[in-house]
Design an enzyme around this catalytic site. Structure first.
Site, PDB file in Angstrom:
ATOM      1  N   GLU A  93      -0.810  -1.820   5.301  1.00 42.11           N
ATOM      2  CA  GLU A  93       0.106  -1.727   6.443  1.00 42.11           C
ATOM      3  C   GLU A  93       0.064  -0.351   7.093  1.00 42.11           C
ATOM      4  O   GLU A  93       0.258  -0.221   8.301  1.00 42.11           O
ATOM      5  CB  GLU A  93       1.543  -2.041   5.994  1.00 42.11           C
ATOM      6  CG  GLU A  93       2.543  -2.185   7.128  1.00 42.11           C
ATOM      7  CD  GLU A  93       3.056  -0.863   7.692  1.00 42.11           C
ATOM      8  OE1 GLU A  93       3.281  -0.778   8.912  1.00 42.11           O
ATOM      9  OE2 GLU A  93       3.210   0.101   6.907  1.00 42.11           O
ATOM     10  N   GLU A  94      -0.192   0.684   6.306  1.00 39.77           N
ATOM     11  CA  GLU A  94      -0.070   2.058   6.791  1.00 39.77           C
ATOM     12  C   GLU A  94      -1.263   2.559   7.594  1.00 39.77           C
ATOM     13  O   GLU A  94      -1.203   3.638   8.179  1.00 39.77           O
ATOM     14  CB  GLU A  94       0.136   3.016   5.598  1.00 39.77           C
ATOM     15  CG  GLU A  94       1.376   2.752   4.760  1.00 39.77           C
ATOM     16  CD  GLU A  94       2.659   3.165   5.471  1.00 39.77           C
ATOM     17  OE1 GLU A  94       2.590   3.612   6.632  1.00 39.77           O
ATOM     18  OE2 GLU A  94       3.729   3.040   4.858  1.00 39.77           O
ATOM     19  N   HIS A 124       8.315   8.230   4.534  1.00 41.21           N
ATOM     20  CA  HIS A 124       7.147   9.089   4.768  1.00 41.21           C
ATOM     21  C   HIS A 124       7.431  10.560   4.472  1.00 41.21           C
ATOM     22  O   HIS A 124       6.597  11.410   4.772  1.00 41.21           O
ATOM     23  CB  HIS A 124       6.597   8.926   6.189  1.00 41.21           C
ATOM     24  CG  HIS A 124       5.928   7.603   6.424  1.00 41.21           C
ATOM     25  ND1 HIS A 124       4.776   7.469   7.160  1.00 41.21           N
ATOM     26  CD2 HIS A 124       6.242   6.350   6.013  1.00 41.21           C
ATOM     27  CE1 HIS A 124       4.421   6.192   7.202  1.00 41.21           C
ATOM     28  NE2 HIS A 124       5.300   5.492   6.507  1.00 41.21           N
ATOM     29  N   ASP A 146       0.824  -1.207   0.000  1.00 41.21           N
ATOM     30  CA  ASP A 146       0.000   0.000   0.000  1.00 41.21           C
ATOM     31  C   ASP A 146       0.859   1.258   0.000  1.00 41.21           C
ATOM     32  O   ASP A 146       2.047   1.227   0.324  1.00 41.21           O
ATOM     33  CB  ASP A 146      -0.941   0.013   1.203  1.00 41.21           C
ATOM     34  CG  ASP A 146      -0.196  -0.127   2.532  1.00 41.21           C
ATOM     35  OD1 ASP A 146       0.827  -0.829   2.569  1.00 41.21           O
ATOM     36  OD2 ASP A 146      -0.639   0.461   3.535  1.00 41.21           O
TER      37      ASP A 146
END
Length: 394
Positions: free
Chosen positions: A138-139, A365, A80
């Site tokens: 996952e995020e 990020h 993702d």
């Protein structure tokens, strides 16, 4: 087999990079990865494996049954993306406004697909079963790993392995850590109800902003005065919604916070102290509080014995692309790989990916995050070495 596998991976280096760039250009947010999942499933179409789709959401499990009986292991890669506008200027930058692969999951998926395909071609030589987990979400809470674990499709797995691209070092360096390796996290929301009134007459009101401001300061004493200084813990109040009119005393405010901890015992301590502090705020300021406290990903615990085996296998690799294997400290971000590590003894390690010529890389990020694509082959080889080591394949 090990030499053969490494040669196969080297011959497909460009394919791994091409796959990474495809995913990088076409990112999808957590739990909305329909096209990505379809692309991955299509990659395995016609291959001699069992492919299960829509596992716990958009997850995919590819089962490679070896030619001889033996233990079952699993390898995980997430796919993702993040709600971040990319600012790298790459020729294959994201085509989707406000969405990008700024964490490296595009690379995780690319290396895993090619490694899995190589293992499929060599499966008759494998004394056991390998499950490839292509994981969504996952995020974003609750995390795709949770749904995949709850599906029961990993109930026969003995050990589980995964990696993350991280610019802690240049390509060729692999980092490992035994024990607690990534923090767990929790979400906190606090609504404080006071009594509204005119700014000129505070004695006739009960100012929720004052109570909230006191909480913001006091909550940090949980870290500084209640947690062992040698333990890792962070409380961040990231949102304080108290906007109103300059001469009006607010009747309520809402605060939201992010809480991180490295051990389960620290998690329990923070939750206990936070609830006690909220009761104190109610008593001291005469307000009413609504606290939402939701534990999220647990701390990620690398099994020491399994991780030491990983270290040994990687140090003995004698591979030109794996240049250094070193112990690294725990890291503060969380990862839902922790759910797998709670299920079976597991090991999650890091692949250096600092771009060439960059002294101070931006980390995951960040809208300018990028990787040295040489790290993709390192990742494939490293996990391939772990598979060969696990099954005693030379």
């Amino acid at each position: 087999m090990k030499s053969k596998l490494m040669q196969m991976l080297e011959s497909r280096r460009d394919e791994i990079i091409a796959l990474r760039r495809h995913f990088h250009e076409n990112p999808e947010l957590s739990f909305h990865e329909e096209e990505t999942a379809r692309y991955i499933a299509d990659f395995y179409r016609g291959k001699d494996v069992d492919v299960q789709t829509n596992v716990g959401g958009n997850g995919i499990i590819v089962t490679i049954k070896g030619g001889r009986p033996g233990k079952t292991i699993a390898l995980r890669a997430d796919f993702d993306a993040l709600p971040i506008q990319e600012e790298t200027g790459l020729p294959f930058a994201s085509k989707v406004p406000g969405v990008s692969h700024m964490c490296g999951h595009d690379g995780h998926t690319a290396y895993m697909m090619v490694l899995a395909d190589c293992l499929i071609q060599m499966k008759d030589e494998i004394p056991g079963t390998i499950k490839i987990i292509h994981q969504h979400g996952e995020e974003l809470t609750p995390g795709g790993a949770k749904g995949i674990v709850e599906s029961g499709l990993l109930s026969d797995v003995s050990n589980l392995f995964g990696i993350h691209l991280l610019p802690f070092a240049s390509a060729g360096t692999i980092g490992y850590h035994a024990g607690y390796t990534c923090t767990g996290r929790a979400y906190m929301k606090l609504v404080i109800h006071g009594t509204g009134g005119h700014g000129s007459s505070p004695h006739l009101a009960n100012d929720s902003i004052v109570a909230g401001a006191n909480f913001v300061t006091a909550v940090q004493t949980i870290i500084s005065r209640r947690i062992n200084p040698f333990d890792v813990a962070v409380i961040t109040i990231g949102s304080f919604d108290g906007k109103g009119t300059f001469n009006v005393i607010k009747d309520s405010v809402t605060l939201e916070g992010d809480i991180r901890y490295l051990t389960d015992s620290t998690k329990e301590k923070i939750e206990f102290e936070l609830k006690r502090l909220v009761r104190g705020i109610e008593e001291e300021f005469g307000v009413k509080c609504e606290l939402t406290y939701t534990p999220d990903y647990p701390p990620l615990y690398n099994d020491p014995q399994v991780t030491d085996k990983v270290r040994q296998w990687l140090e003995a690799a004698n591979d030109k692309d794996i240049k250094e294997v070193k112990e690294c400290p725990p890291i503060s971000p969380s990862d839902d790989f922790a759910y797998y590590a709670k299920m079976v003894p597991s090991s999650y390690f890091f692949i250096g990916c600092t771009p060439k010529g960059v002294e101070k890389p931006v980390y995951n990020h960040n809208p300018k995050f990028d990787i040295d694509e040489d790290a993709l082959l390192v990742a494939a080889k490293a996990v391939g070495q772990v598979v060969c080591g696990y099954y005693g394949l030379e």
